[in-house]
Design an enzyme around this catalytic site. Structure first.
Site, PDB file in Angstrom:
ATOM      1  N   ASN A   9       0.865  -1.181   0.000  1.00  0.00           N
ATOM      2  CA  ASN A   9       0.000   0.000   0.000  1.00  0.00           C
ATOM      3  C   ASN A   9       0.905   1.235   0.000  1.00  0.00           C
ATOM      4  OD1 ASN A   9      -1.801   2.051   0.529  1.00  0.00           O
ATOM      5  ND2 ASN A   9      -2.355   1.337   2.590  1.00  0.00           N
ATOM      6  N   LYS A  11       0.154   4.256  -0.313  1.00  0.00           N
ATOM      7  CA  LYS A  11      -0.486   5.460   0.265  1.00  0.00           C
ATOM      8  C   LYS A  11      -0.201   6.680  -0.624  1.00  0.00           C
ATOM      9  CE  LYS A  11      -0.222   3.211   4.684  1.00  0.00           C
ATOM     10  NZ  LYS A  11      -0.183   3.292   6.127  1.00  0.00           N
ATOM     11  N   HIS A  96      -9.581   1.073   4.808  1.00  0.00           N
ATOM     12  CA  HIS A  96      -8.323   1.287   5.533  1.00  0.00           C
ATOM     13  C   HIS A  96      -8.573   2.247   6.689  1.00  0.00           C
ATOM     14  CE1 HIS A  96      -4.257   2.520   6.454  1.00  0.00           C
ATOM     15  NE2 HIS A  96      -3.852   1.427   5.839  1.00  0.00           N
ATOM     16  N   GLU A  98      -6.983   4.665   7.778  1.00  0.00           N
ATOM     17  CA  GLU A  98      -6.764   6.086   7.464  1.00  0.00           C
ATOM     18  C   GLU A  98      -7.982   6.673   6.763  1.00  0.00           C
ATOM     19  OE1 GLU A  98      -3.042   5.475   5.434  1.00  0.00           O
ATOM     20  OE2 GLU A  98      -2.124   4.906   7.341  1.00  0.00           O
ATOM     21  N   GLU A 168      -5.540  -5.140  10.414  1.00  0.00           N
ATOM     22  CA  GLU A 168      -4.521  -4.119  10.641  1.00  0.00           C
ATOM     23  C   GLU A 168      -4.836  -3.355  11.926  1.00  0.00           C
ATOM     24  OE1 GLU A 168      -2.484  -2.838   6.723  1.00  0.00           O
ATOM     25  OE2 GLU A 168      -4.248  -1.615   6.993  1.00  0.00           O
ATOM     26  N   GLY A 174       2.225   2.149  10.763  1.00  0.00           N
ATOM     27  CA  GLY A 174       3.186   3.244  10.655  1.00  0.00           C
ATOM     28  C   GLY A 174       3.875   3.602  11.966  1.00  0.00           C
ATOM     29  N   SER A 214       3.204  -2.174  10.315  1.00  0.00           N
ATOM     30  CA  SER A 214       4.650  -2.204  10.585  1.00  0.00           C
ATOM     31  C   SER A 214       5.312  -3.532  10.208  1.00  0.00           C
ATOM     32  CB  SER A 214       4.930  -1.849  12.051  1.00  0.00           C
ATOM     33  OG  SER A 214       4.528  -0.509  12.306  1.00  0.00           O
ATOM     34  N   GLY A 236       4.766   1.373   4.644  1.00  0.00           N
ATOM     35  CA  GLY A 236       6.082   1.996   4.489  1.00  0.00           C
ATOM     36  C   GLY A 236       7.120   1.112   3.821  1.00  0.00           C
TER      37      GLY A 236
HETATM   38  P1  PGA Z   1       2.661   0.231   7.580  1.00  0.00           P
HETATM   39  O1  PGA Z   1       1.216   0.426   6.943  1.00  0.00           O
HETATM   40  O2  PGA Z   1       3.229  -1.039   7.026  1.00  0.00           O
HETATM   41  O3  PGA Z   1       3.447   1.439   7.163  1.00  0.00           O
HETATM   42  O4  PGA Z   1       2.478   0.152   9.070  1.00  0.00           O
HETATM   43  C1  PGA Z   1       0.372  -0.665   6.720  1.00  0.00           C
HETATM   44  C2  PGA Z   1      -0.918  -0.191   6.106  1.00  0.00           C
HETATM   45  O5  PGA Z   1      -1.387   0.888   6.464  1.00  0.00           O
HETATM   46  O6  PGA Z   1      -1.503  -0.873   5.241  1.00  0.00           O
END
Ligand code: PGA
Length: 252
Positions: A9, A11, A96, A98, A168, A174, A214, A236
């Protein structure tokens, strides 16, 4: 059908040329390995067509990060499921945390988005997960149950069989603090129990459930080795080709 999947992802990151470079680097690395794992990248909307063109010549698949809850028409700024389908986009991340948090996407809206994906043969990667206060209050099972039921359980069996779920935990996204392999295994098993209650054990056993939050090449091998964890949704760490491919290779 239950698959092994690692989805990146991206983002809201990378300029066009950086995105193209990342895809070219991924293709080079993918050429040298033989994996049963399906590799998916989810770039921002403006790069989807480019990604989709490259995907024709490679083994990875392309997903969007969002789609409209509406079908078509006067919805300025929206991107429909039909548009994604017309660009051969295979997957779409829906729900998601976010989007739930910053864009106030609620259960009703997410149900509509899942329906739009279904109507256009796009496979939803439906995200669920509790916040830190919810986990601390030991409400994580309750929260995930509500999200899964409201977002997906209106689907009939045939439709549900296409869905991929990503667990998640919001506190892991993140933050550099991944869920422990035990926490992931426990929640994945719980989600499978919910699916079995609604659709039967066979459907539950065949559902792909990813872990996200993460994920790195360091923690992925142990996380992905847990029973019921069928791969990952990676944020990330999906922005660096070598690291992302290492994560993909972590699935045994
Ligand atoms: P992250 O994000 O690996 O940066 O923690 C995962 C996601 O939001 O899908």
């Amino acid at each position: 059908m239950r698959k092994k999947i690692v989805a990146g992802n991206w983002k809201m990151n990378l300029g066009f040329e950086e995105a193209e470079q990342l895809i070219e680097d991924l293709i080079d690395l993918l050429e040298n390995i033989n994996m049963d794992t399906e590799v998916v990248i989810c770039p921002p909307f403006p790069y989807l067509e480019m990604a989709s063109d490259y995907a024709q010549e490679s083994t990875f698949k392309v997903g969007a990060q969002n789609l409209s809850a509406f079908g078509s028409g006067a919805y300025t700024g929206e991107v429909s499921g039909a548009m994604l389908q017309s660009m051969d986009i295979t997957y779409c991340i829906i729900g998601h945390s976010e989007r739930r948090k910053y864009f106030e996407e609620n259960d009703k809206m997410l149900t509509a988005k899942v329906n739009q994906a279904m109507a256009n043969q796009i496979i939803p990667i439906f995200c669920v997960g509790e916040s830190l206060p919810e986990r601390e209050a030991e409400k994580h099972f309750q929260v995930v149950r509500r999200q899964v039921r409201h977002g997906l359980f209106h689907l009939d069996t045939h439709e549900f069989e296409k869905v991929i779920i990503a667990y998640e935990p919001v506190w892991a996204i993140g933050t550099g603090i991944n869920a422990t392999p035990q926490q992931a295994a426990e929640m994945h098993a719980y989600i499978r129990t919910l699916i079995a209650e609604r659709y039967g054990q066979e459907v539950a056993d065949n559902t792909t459930i990813l872990y996200g939050g993460s994920c790195t090449s360091k923690n992925a091998p142990e996380l992905f080795a847990q029973p019921g964890v069928d791969g990952g949704l990676v944020g990330g760490a999906s922005l660096k080709a070598a690291e992302f491919i290492e994560i993909c290779k972590s699935i045994k």
